[in-house]
Motif scaffolding. Structure first.
Motif, mmCIF file in Angstrom:
data_model
loop_
_atom_site.group_PDB
_atom_site.id
_atom_site.type_symbol
_atom_site.label_atom_id
_atom_site.label_comp_id
_atom_site.label_asym_id
_atom_site.label_seq_id
_atom_site.Cartn_x
_atom_site.Cartn_y
_atom_site.Cartn_z
ATOM 1 N N VAL A 62 49.650 6.533 35.395
ATOM 2 C CA VAL A 62 49.996 7.947 35.524
ATOM 3 C C VAL A 62 49.055 8.570 36.550
ATOM 4 C CG1 VAL A 62 50.121 10.165 34.331
ATOM 5 C CG2 VAL A 62 50.732 8.082 33.116
ATOM 6 N N ILE A 63 49.623 9.337 37.495
ATOM 7 C CA ILE A 63 48.823 10.019 38.513
ATOM 8 C C ILE A 63 48.653 11.472 38.085
ATOM 9 C CG2 ILE A 63 48.676 10.692 40.928
ATOM 10 C CD1 ILE A 63 50.583 8.273 41.477
ATOM 11 N N GLY A 122 42.986 3.743 47.671
ATOM 12 C CA GLY A 122 41.909 3.100 46.947
ATOM 13 C C GLY A 122 41.405 4.086 45.908
ATOM 14 N N VAL A 123 40.804 3.581 44.868
ATOM 15 C CA VAL A 123 40.278 4.438 43.807
ATOM 16 C C VAL A 123 38.755 4.354 43.838
ATOM 17 C CG1 VAL A 123 40.190 4.867 41.319
ATOM 18 C CG2 VAL A 123 42.327 4.114 42.382
ATOM 19 N N ALA A 163 40.731 6.117 34.684
ATOM 20 C CA ALA A 163 40.311 5.892 33.293
ATOM 21 C C ALA A 163 41.347 4.984 32.644
ATOM 22 C CB ALA A 163 40.210 7.219 32.541
ATOM 23 N N TRP A 164 40.849 4.000 31.891
ATOM 24 C CA TRP A 164 41.717 3.043 31.226
ATOM 25 C C TRP A 164 41.689 3.269 29.721
ATOM 26 C CZ3 TRP A 164 44.726 -0.648 33.659
ATOM 27 C CH2 TRP A 164 44.502 -0.816 35.031
ATOM 28 N N ARG A 188 46.518 3.208 32.732
ATOM 29 C CA ARG A 188 45.596 3.658 33.775
ATOM 30 C C ARG A 188 45.960 5.085 34.170
ATOM 31 N NH1 ARG A 188 45.121 1.422 39.973
ATOM 32 N NH2 ARG A 188 42.945 1.985 40.321
ATOM 33 N N GLU A 189 44.960 5.950 34.064
ATOM 34 C CA GLU A 189 45.111 7.341 34.469
ATOM 35 C C GLU A 189 44.383 7.510 35.804
ATOM 36 O OE1 GLU A 189 45.022 10.764 31.391
ATOM 37 O OE2 GLU A 189 43.030 10.660 32.299
ATOM 38 N N ILE A 190 45.133 7.832 36.861
ATOM 39 C CA ILE A 190 44.556 7.999 38.195
ATOM 40 C C ILE A 190 44.092 9.442 38.336
ATOM 41 C CG2 ILE A 190 44.986 7.894 40.671
ATOM 42 C CD1 ILE A 190 45.246 5.168 39.507
ATOM 43 N N ARG A 191 42.791 9.625 38.516
ATOM 44 C CA ARG A 191 42.194 10.962 38.614
ATOM 45 C C ARG A 191 41.727 11.316 40.018
ATOM 46 N NH1 ARG A 191 38.534 10.629 33.096
ATOM 47 N NH2 ARG A 191 40.316 10.596 31.690
#
Length: 187
Positions: free
Chosen positions: A49-50, A126-127, A133-134, A143-146
């Motif tokens: 999720v973004i 890239g992160v 956060a997993w 996976r939460e893309i912050r």
């Protein structure tokens, strides 16, 4: 749970919004926020999720380039296919408006978008450390893309996310009537 994913690519569907004019304006969403999707990698499937603020830092530093199919098409190559004029997060996702180059190499891309055989956009990213956060939900890694570093984006043939959008339309269609008349006088 965290995985070393390196440089990632995520894709989203798009749709044609206008069929008149020169067809040189590309619009759509390179990413959609809060839209879970299943990602398949060598270590197995996970949900991603973004979040809405994920692009803010990166876009404040530099503008990504616009490429067709991540620069992997042998005919188009890694050259940009247009200039991004508007790129910002809104309530739905990462909105993109760009002027495509009027060139033979981008003509095929424009025709494929207009004909709706190309329905997706994608972005390469890239992160940074602490940018995701997993967790686990119903036995699946989530996976939460912050926070992301966006390198490039553009239309693609096979999107990973089904919720993106893109279209091509006339540059003139975005002008209000006064701007249109002024342009005609100038010409």
């Amino acid at each position: 749970m965290p995985r070393d994913l390196g440089i990632c690519v995520r894709s989203f569907d798009f749709e044609l919004r206008g069929e008149s004019g020169d067809g040189l304006t590309l619009e759509g969403y390179a990413a959609v926020f809060n839209s879970p999707t299943t990602i398949r990698d060598m270590q197995g499937d996970f949900e991603e999720v973004i979040l809405p603020d994920a692009f803010n830092r990166s876009l404040g530093k530099r503008m990504p380039i616009l490429q067709w199919d991540h620069g992997k098409d042998p005919a188009v190559g890694t050259a940009p296919i247009g200039d991004i004029h508007d790129l910002h997060p809104d309530g739905h996702g990462l909105f993109v408006r760009a002027a495509l180059y009027d060139h033979a190499s981008t003509g095929r891309v424009r025709m494929a978008i207009k004909g709706k055989s190309v329905k997706g956009m994608s972005f390469r990213f890239g992160v940074p450390k602490g940018g995701d956060a997993w967790s686990k939900r119903d036995g699946m890694d989530v996976r939460e893309i912050r926070d992301v570093d966006v390198h490039e984006l553009g239309p693609v043939a096979f999107p990973a996310y089904d919720t993106t959008s893109v279209s091509v339309r006339s540059l003139l269609a975005q002008l209000d009537p006064d701007e249109y008349r002024a342009l005609l006088r100038e010409l």
